[in-house]
Design a protein around this motif. Structure first.
Motif, PDB file in Angstrom:
ATOM      1  N   TYR A   6     -23.770 -38.710  -5.590  1.00 44.74           N
ATOM      2  CA  TYR A   6     -22.556 -37.928  -5.528  1.00 44.74           C
ATOM      3  C   TYR A   6     -20.970 -38.957  -5.597  1.00 44.74           C
ATOM      4  O   TYR A   6     -20.584 -38.120  -6.163  1.00 44.74           O
ATOM      5  CB  TYR A   6     -23.485 -37.143  -3.846  1.00 44.74           C
ATOM      6  CG  TYR A   6     -22.380 -36.054  -3.279  1.00 44.74           C
ATOM      7  CD1 TYR A   6     -21.883 -35.524  -3.813  1.00 44.74           C
ATOM      8  CD2 TYR A   6     -21.142 -37.203  -2.635  1.00 44.74           C
ATOM      9  CE1 TYR A   6     -20.881 -34.386  -3.712  1.00 44.74           C
ATOM     10  CE2 TYR A   6     -20.099 -36.241  -1.891  1.00 44.74           C
ATOM     11  CZ  TYR A   6     -20.198 -34.537  -2.443  1.00 44.74           C
ATOM     12  OH  TYR A   6     -19.572 -34.439  -1.479  1.00 44.74           O
ATOM     13  N   ILE A  36     -18.260 -37.881  -7.791  1.00 49.79           N
ATOM     14  CA  ILE A  36     -17.207 -37.392  -7.103  1.00 49.79           C
ATOM     15  C   ILE A  36     -16.316 -38.900  -7.970  1.00 49.79           C
ATOM     16  O   ILE A  36     -14.863 -38.380  -8.551  1.00 49.79           O
ATOM     17  CB  ILE A  36     -16.893 -37.374  -5.597  1.00 49.79           C
ATOM     18  CG1 ILE A  36     -16.997 -36.616  -5.259  1.00 49.79           C
ATOM     19  CG2 ILE A  36     -15.253 -37.830  -4.971  1.00 49.79           C
ATOM     20  CD1 ILE A  36     -16.804 -35.340  -5.409  1.00 49.79           C
ATOM     21  N   THR A  42     -16.012 -31.421 -10.499  1.00 50.77           N
ATOM     22  CA  THR A  42     -15.151 -31.101  -9.281  1.00 50.77           C
ATOM     23  C   THR A  42     -16.818 -30.305  -8.566  1.00 50.77           C
ATOM     24  O   THR A  42     -17.590 -29.882  -9.076  1.00 50.77           O
ATOM     25  CB  THR A  42     -14.665 -30.175  -9.358  1.00 50.77           C
ATOM     26  OG1 THR A  42     -13.648 -29.738 -10.654  1.00 50.77           O
ATOM     27  CG2 THR A  42     -14.978 -28.671  -9.008  1.00 50.77           C
ATOM     28  N   PHE A  43     -16.913 -30.340  -7.057  1.00 45.70           N
ATOM     29  CA  PHE A  43     -18.046 -29.952  -6.849  1.00 45.70           C
ATOM     30  C   PHE A  43     -17.935 -28.822  -5.586  1.00 45.70           C
ATOM     31  O   PHE A  43     -16.471 -29.036  -5.230  1.00 45.70           O
ATOM     32  CB  PHE A  43     -18.430 -31.047  -5.002  1.00 45.70           C
ATOM     33  CG  PHE A  43     -19.693 -32.254  -6.163  1.00 45.70           C
ATOM     34  CD1 PHE A  43     -21.008 -31.757  -5.685  1.00 45.70           C
ATOM     35  CD2 PHE A  43     -18.606 -32.906  -6.548  1.00 45.70           C
ATOM     36  CE1 PHE A  43     -22.150 -32.514  -6.248  1.00 45.70           C
ATOM     37  CE2 PHE A  43     -20.378 -34.258  -7.120  1.00 45.70           C
ATOM     38  CZ  PHE A  43     -21.235 -33.427  -7.033  1.00 45.70           C
ATOM     39  N   THR A  48     -19.201 -27.043  -3.462  1.00 47.13           N
ATOM     40  CA  THR A  48     -20.229 -26.819  -2.232  1.00 47.13           C
ATOM     41  C   THR A  48     -20.168 -28.451  -1.606  1.00 47.13           C
ATOM     42  O   THR A  48     -19.898 -29.548  -2.265  1.00 47.13           O
ATOM     43  CB  THR A  48     -21.113 -26.756  -1.962  1.00 47.13           C
ATOM     44  OG1 THR A  48     -22.339 -27.171  -2.611  1.00 47.13           O
ATOM     45  CG2 THR A  48     -21.359 -24.884  -2.291  1.00 47.13           C
ATOM     46  N   GLU A  49     -19.863 -28.439  -0.188  1.00 43.20           N
ATOM     47  CA  GLU A  49     -20.367 -29.693   0.355  1.00 43.20           C
ATOM     48  C   GLU A  49     -21.866 -30.198   0.335  1.00 43.20           C
ATOM     49  O   GLU A  49     -22.610 -29.442   0.227  1.00 43.20           O
ATOM     50  CB  GLU A  49     -20.118 -30.669   2.045  1.00 43.20           C
ATOM     51  CG  GLU A  49     -18.383 -29.900   2.062  1.00 43.20           C
ATOM     52  CD  GLU A  49     -17.525 -30.856   1.369  1.00 43.20           C
ATOM     53  OE1 GLU A  49     -18.240 -32.297   1.471  1.00 43.20           O
ATOM     54  OE2 GLU A  49     -16.677 -30.794   0.435  1.00 43.20           O
ATOM     55  N   PRO A  50     -22.248 -31.969   0.361  1.00 43.09           N
ATOM     56  CA  PRO A  50     -23.853 -31.753   0.706  1.00 43.09           C
ATOM     57  C   PRO A  50     -24.482 -31.447   1.659  1.00 43.09           C
ATOM     58  O   PRO A  50     -23.946 -31.111   2.745  1.00 43.09           O
ATOM     59  CB  PRO A  50     -23.421 -33.557  -0.181  1.00 43.09           C
ATOM     60  CG  PRO A  50     -22.781 -33.692  -0.843  1.00 43.09           C
ATOM     61  CD  PRO A  50     -21.304 -33.025   0.087  1.00 43.09           C
ATOM     62  N   ALA A  70     -26.396 -30.559  -3.735  1.00 46.48           N
ATOM     63  CA  ALA A  70     -24.815 -29.396  -4.003  1.00 46.48           C
ATOM     64  C   ALA A  70     -24.344 -29.398  -4.611  1.00 46.48           C
ATOM     65  O   ALA A  70     -25.020 -29.444  -6.104  1.00 46.48           O
ATOM     66  CB  ALA A  70     -23.817 -31.052  -3.945  1.00 46.48           C
ATOM     67  N   PHE A  92     -21.846 -28.521  -8.577  1.00 49.17           N
ATOM     68  CA  PHE A  92     -21.010 -28.987  -8.862  1.00 49.17           C
ATOM     69  C   PHE A  92     -20.655 -28.367 -10.378  1.00 49.17           C
ATOM     70  O   PHE A  92     -21.546 -27.476 -10.191  1.00 49.17           O
ATOM     71  CB  PHE A  92     -21.084 -30.921  -9.423  1.00 49.17           C
ATOM     72  CG  PHE A  92     -22.109 -30.482 -10.683  1.00 49.17           C
ATOM     73  CD1 PHE A  92     -21.897 -30.896 -11.732  1.00 49.17           C
ATOM     74  CD2 PHE A  92     -23.672 -30.779 -10.357  1.00 49.17           C
ATOM     75  CE1 PHE A  92     -22.747 -31.442 -12.906  1.00 49.17           C
ATOM     76  CE2 PHE A  92     -24.087 -31.014 -11.110  1.00 49.17           C
ATOM     77  CZ  PHE A  92     -24.606 -31.450 -11.809  1.00 49.17           C
ATOM     78  N   ARG A 152     -22.210 -23.591 -13.239  1.00 49.81           N
ATOM     79  CA  ARG A 152     -22.767 -24.358 -11.731  1.00 49.81           C
ATOM     80  C   ARG A 152     -23.876 -24.621 -12.106  1.00 49.81           C
ATOM     81  O   ARG A 152     -24.822 -24.138 -12.616  1.00 49.81           O
ATOM     82  CB  ARG A 152     -23.136 -23.378 -10.804  1.00 49.81           C
ATOM     83  CG  ARG A 152     -21.667 -22.480 -10.740  1.00 49.81           C
ATOM     84  CD  ARG A 152     -21.742 -21.637  -9.431  1.00 49.81           C
ATOM     85  NE  ARG A 152     -19.893 -20.869  -8.891  1.00 49.81           N
ATOM     86  CZ  ARG A 152     -19.494 -21.205  -7.533  1.00 49.81           C
ATOM     87  NH1 ARG A 152     -20.493 -21.511  -7.152  1.00 49.81           N
ATOM     88  NH2 ARG A 152     -18.649 -20.602  -7.433  1.00 49.81           N
ATOM     89  N   ASP A 179     -26.676 -27.722  -9.296  1.00 51.20           N
ATOM     90  CA  ASP A 179     -27.711 -28.024  -8.153  1.00 51.20           C
ATOM     91  C   ASP A 179     -27.761 -29.416  -8.318  1.00 51.20           C
ATOM     92  O   ASP A 179     -27.954 -29.876  -9.436  1.00 51.20           O
ATOM     93  CB  ASP A 179     -28.661 -26.958  -7.771  1.00 51.20           C
ATOM     94  CG  ASP A 179     -28.528 -26.604  -6.928  1.00 51.20           C
ATOM     95  OD1 ASP A 179     -27.412 -26.304  -6.828  1.00 51.20           O
ATOM     96  OD2 ASP A 179     -29.382 -25.757  -6.435  1.00 51.20           O
ATOM     97  N   LEU A 180     -26.959 -30.897  -7.751  1.00 50.09           N
ATOM     98  CA  LEU A 180     -27.082 -31.842  -7.852  1.00 50.09           C
ATOM     99  C   LEU A 180     -28.356 -31.898  -6.534  1.00 50.09           C
ATOM    100  O   LEU A 180     -27.674 -31.287  -5.743  1.00 50.09           O
ATOM    101  CB  LEU A 180     -26.644 -33.109  -7.758  1.00 50.09           C
ATOM    102  CG  LEU A 180     -26.735 -34.051  -7.020  1.00 50.09           C
ATOM    103  CD1 LEU A 180     -26.748 -35.106  -8.644  1.00 50.09           C
ATOM    104  CD2 LEU A 180     -24.813 -35.355  -6.428  1.00 50.09           C
TER     105      LEU A 180
END
Length: 135
Positions: free
Chosen positions: A91, A95, A100-101, A103-105, A114, A116, A123, A125-126
């Motif tokens: 993460y 960054i 660009t994320f 949502t917050e983790p 999160a 990105f 979209r 998911d990480l």
């Protein structure tokens, strides 16, 4: 049997390669000249996370219909999932690389997550294992 490739429609080969290789640390597996079904020049560009079996074919949009699909391949849903062993490190690295994320983790029962955006606006998911919250 295994899933070999998934195509993502992109606006431009080179900017997509830069995003996946330089920002996400994927490997560039292939970048070869090719032809469309009707004989026009294109490229066969494949990237893949290190050690992964499944790769991504970066397909430059060809025509209006494909152009309209850029960033909308799964109708605004998260459609791609990048699993990492060290969520916090991945993460922070992403960054720092300018990813660009949106949502917050957060920690879910299945692990940290999160959302990105890729170079096309799709979209992702990480995903990582459950671990203490990022500070």
């Amino acid at each position: 049997m295994h899933l070999d490739l998934v195509a993502i429609i992109v606006e431009d080969y080179d900017s997509a390669i830069e995003f996946f290789v330089d920002r996400l640390s994927f490997d560039l597996i292939e970048d070869s000249p090719s032809l469309t079904n009707d004989g026009r020049a294109k490229r066969w560009v494949v990237v893949r996370p290190p050690g992964a079996a499944t790769g991504i074919l970066l397909a430059q949009a060809d025509g209006g219909r494909q152009g309209r699909a850029i960033g909308e391949q799964v109708a605004g849903r998260v459609g791609f999932f990048l699993r990492v062993a060290d969520f916090s490190n991945a993460y922070r690295r992403m960054i720092d690389a300018g990813v660009t994320f949106v949502t917050e983790p957060r920690c879910e029962p299945y692990g940290n997550v999160a959302v990105f955006l890729d170079i096309s606006g799709n979209r992702w998911d990480l995903l990582g294992p459950p671990e203490p919250a990022i500070t």
